[in-house]
Design an enzyme around this catalytic site. Structure first.
Site, short mmCIF file in Angstrom:
data_model
loop_
_atom_site.label_atom_id
_atom_site.label_comp_id
_atom_site.label_asym_id
_atom_site.label_seq_id
_atom_site.Cartn_x
_atom_site.Cartn_y
_atom_site.Cartn_z
N CYS A 88 17.00 33.35 6.62
CA CYS A 88 15.80 32.53 6.54
C CYS A 88 16.14 31.05 6.61
CB CYS A 88 15.10 32.73 5.19
SG CYS A 88 14.32 34.29 5.00
N CYS A 99 10.10 23.90 15.56
CA CYS A 99 8.98 23.94 14.62
C CYS A 99 8.54 22.53 14.30
CB CYS A 99 9.41 24.65 13.33
SG CYS A 99 8.05 24.84 12.14
N CYS A 118 9.61 21.01 6.84
CA CYS A 118 10.05 21.49 5.53
C CYS A 118 11.47 21.01 5.29
CB CYS A 118 9.96 23.01 5.45
SG CYS A 118 8.30 23.63 5.73
N GLU A 130 14.92 32.39 19.21
CA GLU A 130 15.84 33.19 18.41
C GLU A 130 15.14 34.36 17.76
OE1 GLU A 130 19.30 30.78 16.45
OE2 GLU A 130 17.52 29.54 16.56
N CYS A 134 14.67 23.43 5.43
CA CYS A 134 14.78 24.37 6.55
C CYS A 134 15.51 23.75 7.73
CB CYS A 134 13.39 24.81 6.99
SG CYS A 134 13.41 25.96 8.37
N CYS A 144 12.88 40.12 13.11
CA CYS A 144 12.29 38.84 12.75
C CYS A 144 12.20 38.02 14.03
CB CYS A 144 13.20 38.17 11.72
SG CYS A 144 12.68 36.51 11.31
N1 SAH Z 1 6.72 28.61 9.30
C1 SAH Z 1 6.52 29.88 8.62
C2 SAH Z 1 7.47 30.92 9.14
C3 SAH Z 1 8.92 30.71 8.75
S1 SAH Z 1 9.30 32.02 7.70
C4 SAH Z 1 6.62 29.68 7.12
O1 SAH Z 1 7.00 28.61 6.70
O2 SAH Z 1 6.25 30.58 6.37
C5 SAH Z 1 10.71 31.58 7.00
C6 SAH Z 1 10.72 31.64 5.49
O3 SAH Z 1 11.99 31.14 5.14
C7 SAH Z 1 9.70 30.71 4.83
O4 SAH Z 1 9.20 31.28 3.65
C8 SAH Z 1 10.53 29.49 4.51
O5 SAH Z 1 10.01 28.78 3.41
C9 SAH Z 1 11.86 30.11 4.22
N2 SAH Z 1 12.98 29.18 4.41
C10 SAH Z 1 13.06 28.11 5.20
N3 SAH Z 1 14.28 27.53 5.10
C11 SAH Z 1 14.99 28.26 4.22
C12 SAH Z 1 16.32 28.19 3.73
N4 SAH Z 1 17.16 27.26 4.15
N5 SAH Z 1 16.71 29.13 2.84
C13 SAH Z 1 15.88 30.11 2.45
N6 SAH Z 1 14.62 30.24 2.91
C14 SAH Z 1 14.17 29.33 3.77
#
Ligand code: SAH
Length: 378
Positions: free
Chosen positions: A345, A113, A117, A93, A120, A106
């Site tokens: 995100c 992944c 987390c 994506e 996410c 992006c």
């Molecule tokens: N794996 C890497 C790249 C992903 S970046 C990382 O974790 O940094 C995506 C960003 O979106 C990260 O900062 C993550 O913490 C954030 N993110 C993940 N799920 C989210 C959500 N549901 N709402 C807002 N931000 C989120």
């Protein structure tokens, strides 16, 4: 699955070796590189500066494109989400985010992944596989061509963020290789200072990244100011804890040049990590490690089923930000883009079959129409 070589992921040196191997002069490598990356042609047949016989020879052993655009969604705010598939049928994506002054793409570094987390949606997919350098580069070419037309100039340049699906530092070599290819001035010419790589905290790779000569900007997803909470939200914290992460951030900071900064991302989860006490603890961390070149990006949670979190109220977000600023820590609130099409995100989970599909047959029509804003169907 295609066994042919995907030349879009070849460095210039590798292309030169390839040309030699098939008995062609070196300058052919340069022509192919420019065709792929400067003109953004995703088939050799379009490279009409190459002799027809050579194009046929290329087609026998190599391909320019392997990703298929399966769906394309357009948000009410102009954001576009592309759901592509690899030849072995894994989702990839990519999101195009237009803003007034610059555009941002992006991209994903992995399909799915492995990091779990808790907040996410991508995490729910698990790791499907690492993307190749070619698959990373091709995402960007496909998106630029969709938005601007094949090979056309990008009016105000493009920023890249490795913030799509996946943990970029768990696919380090392919990521760095793809960024090198994309930075070439005879190609996409997206230079490192226009690129940001976001990591959940793969500490040894932060040190490795810091040593790179031409390296992009760094963002570190922190999201909690102490181990107890971060262990729960981001299990990677059990491998490398807050102290180890901040120590790495400090080392990274030392390598920044004048005027450069790095980022801590902090996903704000209502009632979980968004209190004034959390903001104070976060500011204390920044002070404890004497970080002077950090800014904090606050990301109100983008909710989606089955995630159990919700964003804080607007007022609470403001309070959190103000508290950080009152302690001398710069903080910004990241505005969500493309939430209605699962493009924001943490929302990339290969969602498809929504009522906003512009299928692959029509995605080339370059329609700028903003599709209706009905809530995205699951
Ligand atoms: N794996 C890497 C790249 C992903 S970046 C990382 O974790 O940094 C995506 C960003 O979106 C990260 O900062 C993550 O913490 C954030 N993110 C993940 N799920 C989210 C959500 N549901 N709402 C807002 N931000 C989120």
């Amino acid at each position: 699955m295609s066994e042919k070589l995907h030349l879009t992921g070849f460095s210039k040196t590798e292309l030169a070796e390839f040309a030699e191997k098939i008995g062609e002069p070196k300058y052919r490598a340069k022509q192919i590189f420019k065709g792929l990356h400067e003109r953004r042609l995703l088939s050799f047949d379009e490279m009409t500066d190459l002799p027809k016989a050579f194009r046929e020879k290329l087609n026998e052993t190599a391909v320019a494109s392997i990703l298929k655009v399966e769906s394309r969604y357009v948000s009410e705010d102009g954001t576009r989400r592309f759901l592509m598939k690899t030849p072995d049928n894994f989702p990839v994506e990519t999101v195009f985010i237009p803003t007034e002054n610059r555009d941002t793409i992006c991209f994903s570094s992995q399909s799915g992944c492995p990091l779990k987390c808790d907040f996410c949606l991508t995490a729910k997919l698990g790791l499907l596989r690492n993307l190749t350098a070619g698959e990373i580069v091709e995402q960007i070419i496909i998106v630029l061509n969709d938005v601007y037309g094949t090979g056309a100039e990008t009016p105000h340049g493009t920023n890249l963020v490795a913030m799509g699906a996946g943990e970029p530092f768990l696919n380090f070599d392919n990521l760095i290789k793809s960024l090198e290819i994309m930075s070439d001035e005879e190609g996409l010419f997206i230079v490192p200072n226009r690129v940001t790589v976001s990591t959940a905290g793969i500490v040894p790779k932060i040190y490795e990244f810091a040593k790179l000569e031409k390296r992009p900007n760094l963002a570190i997803s922190l999201s909690a100011p102490n181990d107890e909470l971060r262990d729960k939200l981001m299990p990677i914290n059990k491998r490398w804890n807050v102290e180890e992460l901040l120590a790495a951030a400090k080392e990274f900071e030392k390598t920044l040049r004048r005027g450069e900064r790095f980022t801590f991302e902090y996903v704000l989860l209502g009632g979980v990590n968004d209190s004034e006490a959390h903001a104070r603890a976060l500011a204390n961390l920044v002070h404890k490690y004497e970080l002077q070149k950090v800014k904090i990006n606050l990301i109100p949670h983008n909710s989606a089923d089955p995630l159990e979190y919700h964003p804080p109220s607007f007022r609470q977000v403001e309070r959190f930000k103000n508290l950080l600023e009152s302690k001398g820590v710069s903080a910004y609130v990241r505005r969500a883009r493309g939430r209605d099409i699962y493009a924001a995100c943490g929302q990339l989970a290969a969602k498809d079959g929504m009522n906003k599909t512009v299928g692959s047959s029509s995605w080339q029509e370059k329609t700028d129409c903003l599709l209706p804003t009905a809530a995205a169907a699951d």
